[in-house]
Design a protein around this motif. Structure first.
Motif, PDB file in Angstrom:
ATOM      1  N   CYS A 123      -2.910  -2.638  -5.047  1.00  0.00           N
ATOM      2  CA  CYS A 123      -3.449  -1.284  -5.205  1.00  0.00           C
ATOM      3  C   CYS A 123      -3.712  -0.963  -6.682  1.00  0.00           C
ATOM      4  O   CYS A 123      -4.715  -0.304  -7.015  1.00  0.00           O
ATOM      5  CB  CYS A 123      -2.486  -0.253  -4.610  1.00  0.00           C
ATOM      6  N   GLU A 175      -2.804   5.559  -5.396  1.00  0.00           N
ATOM      7  CA  GLU A 175      -3.341   5.762  -4.050  1.00  0.00           C
ATOM      8  C   GLU A 175      -2.857   4.658  -3.122  1.00  0.00           C
ATOM      9  O   GLU A 175      -2.606   3.528  -3.537  1.00  0.00           O
ATOM     10  CB  GLU A 175      -4.870   5.757  -4.091  1.00  0.00           C
ATOM     11  N   GLU A 179      -6.167   4.832   1.439  1.00  0.00           N
ATOM     12  CA  GLU A 179      -6.966   5.748   0.622  1.00  0.00           C
ATOM     13  C   GLU A 179      -7.959   5.009  -0.253  1.00  0.00           C
ATOM     14  O   GLU A 179      -9.102   5.461  -0.440  1.00  0.00           O
ATOM     15  CB  GLU A 179      -6.035   6.599  -0.243  1.00  0.00           C
TER      16      GLU A 179
END
Length: 634
Positions: A123, A175, A179
């Protein structure tokens, strides 16, 4: 060669084997792809930073990441040491993500590192690339990093949160993977036409569509694993194997929203080569996950094509069937249409044009997909009536795929099987005299007429000679073509495959061995062993000539696989015969890269040293197999 029908006793010919399915493949009849489209400038006056404005990867940094990746590969796959190394390396990656992604060597290393990455480091890397999405997505190396990041979602979606406290990114809380995926989709949706039309950006769109739909297509994964060069970009294949995985409901909603963007510029996605690939992938995913929206999209495509100016032949759709780009899209549309819509398509556009389409170097491909999609006897009967008289002419034009698709439809629907077999015998000049029929398997396998295969010269109008068994048994089997193998597999699954089995049984041991050792021909023997129309007694009769050839089979890449299949279905007595023949040359088998696998599967050492224990073991295996078969039959 002439295109018109001809007497089955006219001078022989070798039928062109047809082209590869890939666009522009040798002999495919498709023109080579045009020049690659250049990326469009950003809309709305936005200016993308020039490549020089982005950081470059220093030789020192590149060397560090190369050494780190090499050290990571030497660490055991599980354990705290490996986990710590991955975290540390990806922490360094985060600071230089853009430089790595846009460097050829760095991109390849980053793709590999993302395959090891846990949830949060992935991420963070993704978030680091996001501000430069357009530049990365349209970069020849960066696009593959984005694809790799997307392809980690099946592995990491829904994975349990790590116990340590949530770390913040540079711009606030990090996030989630969901997302990030939805955010990427939103950015692509805002500039959909640009990304789909860009040579590299279209890869991102196609991968994104698969991830949102929870379906990875094998053809697309293979394309990603291949070269970084744009030539790797090809149209989706006819039968794409797919792997499904769970996705949140938000992904499916996003898939529908993203797919609705196709409707706004449907003409572009039908006629533009690069953009069309995205619509083809979308149709495959929607057909599996959102079939109603898939039907809506298909209707939009067909509606646009049918509304164009009519061609001289009648239907305006015929113009698009002959076009290199739109014909590819139509192939995919035909494969996902529902039967009633397919029937209407035939009545409105295809009826009366099938022979013309079969002769066309491009239109014959969507015709093959149309035949593949037929599932009703009514439609197949009408198609067969129109297309079957031109079967030999279609073969002579180098489009055997059309004939094989028609044979496949007869196999699948279960009608016109005897008629199509008779037409094949006539086309290959082995229907009359009837003694020639026993030679049909070598002719079908090699896609050659009788005269060409056996080197005969017959004058036009002369009475064809009888089949000479001595001539047939004295020559080697010709090279088996892929399409010839597929044709024989269909015929072996017909309700009455007696003639094909008779022809296979007439092959000599060396000829049948050549068939089994052939990459394409080995699948013919698979069909003998798996067809529900072939009894166990018939398959034993066909394969009996392989006795004495088992060692040669075992030491062959493809032959060993055939021998394994024979072994799996063999009774105890047949297994003893096979093991005894192999045991004579046990040492040769053990030294061979393929033979040693067969020796292990047969338990040859046990057979030679402890025969009684071997027989008990094989008896238990046979008992378990019978029990399993009885359960499956119930």
């Amino acid at each position: 060669m002439g295109l018109g029908p001809r007497s089955p006793h006219q001078a022989g010919r070798r039928f062109p084997a047809g082209g590869k399915r890939g666009r522009g493949g040798k002999g495919s009849g498709r023109p080579p792809p045009g020049r690659q489209r250049q990326p469009c400038p950003p809309p709305d006056g936005r200016s993308e930073p020039a490549p020089d404005a982005h950081p470059h990867l220093s030789p020192e940094a590149l060397g560090y990441f190369r050494r780190a990746l090499s050290a990571l590969k030497e660490v055991p796959e599980t354990g705290e040491e490996r986990e710590l190394m991955v975290h540390n390396i990806l922490k360094e990656v985060e600071a230089q993500a853009l430089a790595l992604a846009t460097n050829r060597a760095g991109s390849e290393m980053l793709q590999e590192l993302l395959g090891f990455s846990p949830l949060k480091p992935l991420c963070r890397v993704w978030a680091a690339l996001r501000p430069n999405l357009r530049f990365v997505a349209c970069h020849r190396c960066g696009v593959h990093v984005l694809q790799s990041a997307l392809l980690q979602l099946p592995r990491l979606l829904g994975s349990p949160a790590e116990e340590e406290e949530e770390e913040d990114g540079k711009d606030g809380p990090l996030e989630t993977l969901e997302e990030l995926g939805l955010g990427l989709a939103a950015e692509v949706c805002d500039d959909f036409l640009f990304y789909c039309g860009d040579t590299h950006g279209s890869f991102v769109v196609r991968t994104l569509l698969q991830v949102l739909g929870g379906t990875l297509l094998e053809s697309e994964r293979a394309r990603h694993r291949g070269s970084l060069l744009p030539e790797a970009q090809k149209a989706p294949s006819r039968e794409c194997k797919a792997t499904d995985f769970e996705v949140p409901e938000t992904f499916l909603n996003c898939l529908q929203n993203l797919s609705s963007c196709f409707l706004k510029d449907i003409a572009v996605f039908i006629t533009d080569k690069i953009s069309s690939f995205c619509l083809q992938v979308a149709l495959q995913i929607l057909h599996r996950k959102l079939p109603q929206f898939c039907a809506h999209l298909c209707n939009a495509v067909m509606g646009y094509l049918s509304s164009r100016n009519s061609s001289a032949d009648g239907s305006p759709l015929l113009l698009f069937l002959r076009d290199q780009t739109s014909s590819r899209l139509l192939e995919q549309v035909l494969l996902v249409l529902e039967p009633p819509r397919l029937q209407s398509l035939f009545e409105d556009h295809f009826q009366g044009q099938l022979q013309t389409l079969a002769a066309h170097p491009i239109a014959n491909f969507p015709l093959q997909r149309f035949l593949d999609a037929i599932t009703t006897p009514e439609l197949l009967s009408r198609v067969f009536e129109e297309l079957s008289p031109a079967l030999e002419a279609v073969l002579a034009q180098g489009h055997p795929g059309v004939v094989i698709a028609l044979v496949g439809a007869c196999h699948r629907v279960g009608i016109h099987q005897a008629q199509v077999l008779q037409l094949l015998l006539e086309a290959f000049h082995c229907a009359e005299p009837s003694s020639r029929q026993v030679a049909c398997v070598p002719l079908f396998a090699t896609l050659m007429t009788y005269e060409v295969y056996y080197g005969l010269v017959e004058e036009e109008g002369a009475v064809p000679v009888e089949h000479q068994v001595e001539m047939a048994t004295s020559r080697d089997l010709g090279e088996v073509t892929v399409l010839g193998s597929v044709l024989l597999q269909h015929l072996l699954h017909f309700s009455s495959p007696g003639l094909i089995l008779q022809s296979l049984g007439a092959l000599t041991g060396p000829q049948l061995l050549t068939l089994a050792q052939s990459p394409a021909g080995s699948h013919v023997l698979d069909a003998v062993l798996t067809s529900s129309s072939v009894t166990r007694k018939q398959s034993r009769w066909v394969l009996k000539t392989l006795k004495g050839q088992y060692v040669a089979l075992a030491c062959s890449r493809h032959g060993s696989r055939v021998l394994d299949a024979i072994w799996s279905g063999a009774a105890l007595g047949a297994r003893k015969e096979i093991a005894a023949e192999l045991g004579v040359r046990n040492q040769e088998l053990i030294r061979d890269p393929f033979g040693h696998h067969v020796a292990r599967n047969v338990a040859l050492t046990t057979f030679l040293k402890r025969r009684e224990a071997w027989e008990q073991q094989q008896g238990l295996v046979a008992k378990r197999r019978r029990a399993l078969n009885s359960i499956l039959e119930d």
